[in-house]
Design a protein around this motif. Structure first.
Motif, mmCIF file in Angstrom:
data_model
loop_
_atom_site.group_PDB
_atom_site.id
_atom_site.type_symbol
_atom_site.label_atom_id
_atom_site.label_comp_id
_atom_site.label_asym_id
_atom_site.label_seq_id
_atom_site.Cartn_x
_atom_site.Cartn_y
_atom_site.Cartn_z
ATOM 1 N N GLU A 1 55.810 38.520 45.652
ATOM 2 C CA GLU A 1 57.029 37.749 45.481
ATOM 3 C C GLU A 1 58.237 38.601 45.837
ATOM 4 O O GLU A 1 58.136 39.835 45.934
ATOM 5 N N ALA A 2 59.376 37.972 46.055
ATOM 6 C CA ALA A 2 60.602 38.711 46.350
ATOM 7 C C ALA A 2 60.891 39.707 45.235
ATOM 8 O O ALA A 2 60.900 39.343 44.056
ATOM 9 N N GLY A 3 61.073 40.968 45.605
ATOM 10 C CA GLY A 3 61.289 42.003 44.603
ATOM 11 C C GLY A 3 60.009 42.459 43.933
ATOM 12 O O GLY A 3 60.054 43.243 42.972
ATOM 13 N N GLY A 4 58.863 42.003 44.442
ATOM 14 C CA GLY A 4 57.580 42.389 43.871
ATOM 15 C C GLY A 4 57.211 43.814 44.231
ATOM 16 O O GLY A 4 57.779 44.425 45.144
ATOM 17 N N LEU A 5 56.238 44.351 43.495
ATOM 18 C CA LEU A 5 55.805 45.728 43.678
ATOM 19 C C LEU A 5 54.459 45.777 44.378
ATOM 20 O O LEU A 5 53.539 45.037 44.026
ATOM 21 N N LEU A 6 54.364 46.656 45.357
ATOM 22 C CA LEU A 6 53.125 46.923 46.063
ATOM 23 C C LEU A 6 52.726 48.354 45.751
ATOM 24 O O LEU A 6 53.504 49.281 45.984
ATOM 25 N N ALA B 1 64.316 40.229 54.685
ATOM 26 C CA ALA B 1 65.716 40.097 55.105
ATOM 27 C C ALA B 1 66.036 38.628 55.351
ATOM 28 O O ALA B 1 65.187 37.872 55.843
ATOM 29 N N ASP B 2 67.253 38.216 55.016
ATOM 30 C CA ASP B 2 67.676 36.852 55.320
ATOM 31 C C ASP B 2 68.224 36.792 56.746
ATOM 32 O O ASP B 2 68.164 37.783 57.492
ATOM 33 N N ALA B 3 68.759 35.657 57.132
ATOM 34 C CA ALA B 3 69.198 35.453 58.516
ATOM 35 C C ALA B 3 70.301 36.421 58.933
ATOM 36 O O ALA B 3 70.440 36.741 60.117
ATOM 37 N N SER B 4 71.081 36.899 57.981
ATOM 38 C CA SER B 4 72.167 37.822 58.302
ATOM 39 C C SER B 4 71.768 39.285 58.131
ATOM 40 O O SER B 4 72.590 40.184 58.331
ATOM 41 N N GLY B 5 70.514 39.518 57.758
ATOM 42 C CA GLY B 5 70.037 40.884 57.561
ATOM 43 C C GLY B 5 70.106 41.371 56.140
ATOM 44 O O GLY B 5 69.632 42.468 55.834
ATOM 45 N N GLY B 6 70.712 40.577 55.248
ATOM 46 C CA GLY B 6 70.791 40.950 53.844
ATOM 47 C C GLY B 6 69.484 40.687 53.117
ATOM 48 O O GLY B 6 68.481 40.282 53.719
ATOM 49 N N ILE B 7 69.479 40.908 51.827
ATOM 50 C CA ILE B 7 68.275 40.739 51.025
ATOM 51 C C ILE B 7 68.086 39.277 50.648
ATOM 52 O O ILE B 7 68.993 38.634 50.122
ATOM 53 N N ASP B 8 66.903 38.754 50.925
ATOM 54 C CA ASP B 8 66.530 37.401 50.526
ATOM 55 C C ASP B 8 65.823 37.505 49.172
ATOM 56 O O ASP B 8 64.728 38.073 49.082
ATOM 57 N N HIS B 9 66.453 36.973 48.145
ATOM 58 C CA HIS B 9 65.930 37.112 46.793
ATOM 59 C C HIS B 9 64.912 36.031 46.445
ATOM 60 O O HIS B 9 64.450 35.979 45.288
ATOM 61 N N ASP B 10 64.582 35.186 47.397
ATOM 62 C CA ASP B 10 63.650 34.089 47.125
ATOM 63 C C ASP B 10 62.365 34.155 47.941
ATOM 64 O O ASP B 10 61.301 33.756 47.457
ATOM 65 N N LEU C 1 55.463 48.125 57.786
ATOM 66 C CA LEU C 1 56.764 47.524 57.494
ATOM 67 C C LEU C 1 57.527 47.294 58.793
ATOM 68 O O LEU C 1 57.585 48.177 59.654
ATOM 69 N N PHE C 2 58.123 46.103 58.887
ATOM 70 C CA PHE C 2 58.912 45.711 60.052
ATOM 71 C C PHE C 2 60.399 45.738 59.705
ATOM 72 O O PHE C 2 60.767 45.856 58.530
ATOM 73 N N PRO C 3 61.273 45.626 60.717
ATOM 74 C CA PRO C 3 62.705 45.676 60.437
ATOM 75 C C PRO C 3 63.211 44.621 59.450
ATOM 76 O O PRO C 3 64.279 44.802 58.871
ATOM 77 N N ASN C 4 62.462 43.550 59.245
ATOM 78 C CA ASN C 4 62.915 42.540 58.284
ATOM 79 C C ASN C 4 62.356 42.773 56.883
ATOM 80 O O ASN C 4 62.489 41.918 56.012
ATOM 81 N N ASN C 5 61.766 43.953 56.658
ATOM 82 C CA ASN C 5 61.227 44.289 55.338
ATOM 83 C C ASN C 5 62.132 45.295 54.625
ATOM 84 O O ASN C 5 62.159 46.484 54.976
ATOM 85 N N TRP C 6 62.887 44.820 53.649
ATOM 86 C CA TRP C 6 63.621 45.736 52.772
ATOM 87 C C TRP C 6 62.616 46.444 51.869
ATOM 88 O O TRP C 6 61.678 45.821 51.352
ATOM 89 N N HIS C 7 62.825 47.736 51.614
ATOM 90 C CA HIS C 7 61.883 48.463 50.784
ATOM 91 C C HIS C 7 62.545 49.652 50.090
ATOM 92 O O HIS C 7 63.423 50.311 50.642
ATOM 93 N N ALA C 8 62.129 49.863 48.858
ATOM 94 C CA ALA C 8 62.416 51.077 48.104
ATOM 95 C C ALA C 8 61.072 51.591 47.611
ATOM 96 O O ALA C 8 60.115 50.822 47.481
#
Length: 225
Positions: A150-155, A126-135, A165-172
């Motif tokens: 990497e950003a958008g990488g697969l695990l 997550a970026d500073a505003s809670g959105g997705i950080d693509h970098d 996973l923490f609140p700053n981790n976007w995940h699908a």
């Protein structure tokens, strides 16, 4: 979703769960009438039980998730020293069935591959505003060991593996190579308020009542109990 399809999914899920040696708690098998008659206050208040969602999009096989909440604390108890501050779920992600990109504001969770295929997660910070950080690279812990993608990488988690996973981790996530039985251990779970999706979708299914429910969903409690 049609109630008849939800009833089918419940039966299919129960069979799949049992095939992995996992047993659901007794209240899972209460009929709607039994749940109404039983002392169900804590089950309802803690929103424990069946949860099947297509995220309101009407395409469960492509985007959806099966969940059953076995135990759950309460938001009002967060921060207390002696309280139930945790939750547990068992879930099923079907082969190539997407659980869409999201994060939480409060919940910290361990996602565990309990068996079946591989569980694949797409991750962002997550970026500073809670959105997705693509970098920014994503740093997570898998079974006590650091992992970096990497950003958008697969695990990819194989059976027995997990990720924290923490609140700053976007995940699908989705299953690969077969349906996946997933465990979730977390802080208190609140699906009414603590899901932030990358796209404007719903958390629960819109149910078409074409037959009587086999078992009530947590999303039925406010209307059918």
């Amino acid at each position: 979703m049609k109630r008849s399809r939800i009833n089918e999914i419940i039966q299919e899920a129960d069979t799949f769960i049992r095939s992995h040696g996992y047993s659901l708690p007794p209240f899972a098998y209460f009929s709607p009438e039994e749940l109404r008659a039983a002392d169900h206050d804590q089950i309802k208040t803690r929103r424990m039980g069946w949860d099947i969602t297509d995220y309101g999009e009407g395409a469960f096989d492509e985007m959806g998730l099966f969940l059953f909440t076995t135990r759950n604390g309460l938001n009002k108890d967060l921060g207390q020293k002696s309280a139930m501050l945790y939750a547990e779920k068992i879930m099923i992600s079907r082969d190539n069935q997407l659980s869409p990109m999201h994060r939480h504001d409060i919940k910290v969770e361990d996602i565990i591959n309990r068996g079946g295929g591989d569980l694949v997660l797409k991750l962002y910070m997550a970026d500073a505003s809670g959105g997705i950080d693509h970098d920014a690279r994503v740093e997570v812990m898998c079974d006590g060991l650091p992992r970096s993608v990497e950003a958008g990488g697969l695990l990819k988690l194989k059976p027995g593996e997990s990720v924290t996973l923490f609140p700053n981790n976007w995940h699908a996530f989705w299953g690969e190579g077969g349906d996946v039985l997933i465990g979730e251990v977390s802080t208190v779970n609140d699906d009414m308020t603590d899901n932030i999706f990358a796209k404007p979708i719903g958390r629960f299914a819109n149910v078409e009542e074409d037959e009587a429910p086999l078992h009530l969903l947590v999303s039925d409690y406010d209307t059918l109990l």
